[in-house]
Design a protein around this motif. Structure first.
Motif, PDB file in Angstrom:
ATOM      1  N   UNK A  41      88.234  58.251  79.666  1.00 29.44           N
ATOM      2  CA  UNK A  41      88.058  59.706  79.777  1.00 29.44           C
ATOM      3  C   UNK A  41      87.773  60.147  81.211  1.00 29.44           C
ATOM      4  N   UNK A  42      87.419  59.230  82.089  1.00 30.26           N
ATOM      5  CA  UNK A  42      87.125  59.563  83.482  1.00 30.26           C
ATOM      6  C   UNK A  42      88.393  59.665  84.337  1.00 30.26           C
ATOM      7  N   UNK A  43      89.537  59.244  83.800  1.00 34.59           N
ATOM      8  CA  UNK A  43      90.778  59.264  84.569  1.00 34.59           C
ATOM      9  C   UNK A  43      90.876  58.034  85.468  1.00 34.59           C
ATOM     10  N   UNK A  44      92.050  57.803  86.065  1.00 34.84           N
ATOM     11  CA  UNK A  44      92.267  56.595  86.872  1.00 34.84           C
ATOM     12  C   UNK A  44      91.269  56.436  88.029  1.00 34.84           C
ATOM     13  N   UNK A  45      91.063  57.500  88.784  1.00 33.29           N
ATOM     14  CA  UNK A  45      90.111  57.410  89.891  1.00 33.29           C
ATOM     15  C   UNK A  45      88.683  57.289  89.387  1.00 33.29           C
ATOM     16  N   UNK A  46      88.404  57.943  88.276  1.00 31.58           N
ATOM     17  CA  UNK A  46      87.070  57.862  87.674  1.00 31.58           C
ATOM     18  C   UNK A  46      86.752  56.454  87.196  1.00 31.58           C
ATOM     19  N   UNK A  47      87.757  55.750  86.683  1.00 36.12           N
ATOM     20  CA  UNK A  47      87.550  54.361  86.253  1.00 36.12           C
ATOM     21  C   UNK A  47      87.136  53.512  87.449  1.00 36.12           C
ATOM     22  N   UNK A  48      87.823  53.691  88.573  1.00 31.15           N
ATOM     23  CA  UNK A  48      87.488  52.926  89.781  1.00 31.15           C
ATOM     24  C   UNK A  48      86.092  53.305  90.276  1.00 31.15           C
ATOM     25  N   UNK A  49      85.798  54.586  90.303  1.00 28.75           N
ATOM     26  CA  UNK A  49      84.464  55.040  90.722  1.00 28.75           C
ATOM     27  C   UNK A  49      83.378  54.461  89.818  1.00 28.75           C
ATOM     28  N   UNK A  50      83.605  54.508  88.520  1.00 31.34           N
ATOM     29  CA  UNK A  50      82.627  53.968  87.570  1.00 31.34           C
ATOM     30  C   UNK A  50      82.442  52.464  87.758  1.00 31.34           C
ATOM     31  N   UNK A  51      83.548  51.770  88.004  1.00 30.74           N
ATOM     32  CA  UNK A  51      83.454  50.322  88.216  1.00 30.74           C
ATOM     33  C   UNK A  51      82.622  50.011  89.454  1.00 30.74           C
ATOM     34  N   UNK A  52      82.916  50.674  90.555  1.00 28.24           N
ATOM     35  CA  UNK A  52      82.160  50.433  91.791  1.00 28.24           C
ATOM     36  C   UNK A  52      80.700  50.822  91.637  1.00 28.24           C
ATOM     37  N   UNK A  53      80.443  51.914  90.925  1.00 28.14           N
ATOM     38  CA  UNK A  53      79.061  52.329  90.678  1.00 28.14           C
ATOM     39  C   UNK A  53      78.335  51.266  89.846  1.00 28.14           C
ATOM     40  N   UNK A  54      78.969  50.817  88.766  1.00 26.26           N
ATOM     41  CA  UNK A  54      78.346  49.812  87.904  1.00 26.26           C
ATOM     42  C   UNK A  54      78.176  48.479  88.632  1.00 26.26           C
ATOM     43  N   UNK A  55      79.139  48.138  89.493  1.00 21.33           N
ATOM     44  CA  UNK A  55      79.082  46.858  90.207  1.00 21.33           C
ATOM     45  C   UNK A  55      77.963  46.826  91.243  1.00 21.33           C
ATOM     46  N   UNK A  56      77.501  47.996  91.654  1.00 27.88           N
ATOM     47  CA  UNK A  56      76.452  48.046  92.690  1.00 27.88           C
ATOM     48  C   UNK A  56      75.214  48.804  92.204  1.00 27.88           C
ATOM     49  N   UNK A  57      75.021  48.885  90.904  1.00 26.48           N
ATOM     50  CA  UNK A  57      73.948  49.691  90.319  1.00 26.48           C
ATOM     51  C   UNK A  57      72.552  49.132  90.611  1.00 26.48           C
ATOM     52  N   UNK A  58      72.368  47.820  90.499  1.00 29.20           N
ATOM     53  CA  UNK A  58      71.042  47.239  90.707  1.00 29.20           C
ATOM     54  C   UNK A  58      71.149  46.002  91.603  1.00 29.20           C
ATOM     55  N   UNK A  59      70.003  45.417  91.935  1.00 34.46           N
ATOM     56  CA  UNK A  59      70.012  44.287  92.857  1.00 34.46           C
ATOM     57  C   UNK A  59      70.767  43.075  92.317  1.00 34.46           C
ATOM     58  N   UNK A  60      70.697  42.846  91.018  1.00 34.75           N
ATOM     59  CA  UNK A  60      71.407  41.703  90.431  1.00 34.75           C
ATOM     60  C   UNK A  60      72.918  41.882  90.562  1.00 34.75           C
TER      61      UNK A  60
END
Length: 144
Positions: A41-60
């Motif tokens: 539902x976030x669209x193609x660019x939103x998927x990439x943004x969400x992935x990068x956000x999730x990949x760098x969300x916390x220290x682990x």
């Protein structure tokens, strides 16, 4: 050279690398599909943004992401050096393929191709020796 032409240790290594590429592709592909479906539902660019956000969300996740990026750089250097040494073409595709496919897939495919090159080189070196030995064995008794 093809896998069917490869024997012994080289064949075993090619098989191992091939299994890693296929298995890694299945695992990482499945995870990628699940992520895209959940974020569609976030669209193609939103998927990439969400992935990068999730990949760098916390220290682990930052630790794992940074480790992956650094190992990717180290493996890229190794692949470039080996590609030049063995004459493997299009090494850039394996390096660019890491973030596009998965590091496990692109590196395993590179190692598969590398092992085929090594096997071909071993065959090329072994062939003249065996011919020379056969010729020597045939003419050994005729020399005086």
């Amino acid at each position: 050279m093809r896998l069917g032409d490869v024997r012994g240790r080289d064949r075993a290594l090619c098989t191992l690398y091939g299994l890693f590429a296929v298995g890694g592709g299945l695992v990482m592909g499945t995870l990628a599909i699940v992520f895209v479906v959940r974020n569609a539902d976030a669209g193609p660019l939103g998927v990439i943004e969400n992935f990068l956000r999730d990949a760098t969300r916390n220290l682990a996740s930052q630790f794992i992401y940074a480790d992956l990026a650094l190992i990717w750089a180290a493996l890229a250097a190794f692949m470039i050096i080996e590609a030049r040494r063995l004459g493997i073409r299009h090494v850039w595709a394996y390096i660019v393929g890491a973030p596009a496919l998965a590091l496990v897939v692109s590196f395993s495919v590179f190692m598969y191709v590398r092992q085929l090159k090594i096997a071909a080189m071993n065959d090329a070196h072994a062939e003249p020796t065996s011919t020379a030995m056969t010729t020597h064995a045939m003419t050994r008794g005729t020399q005086r």
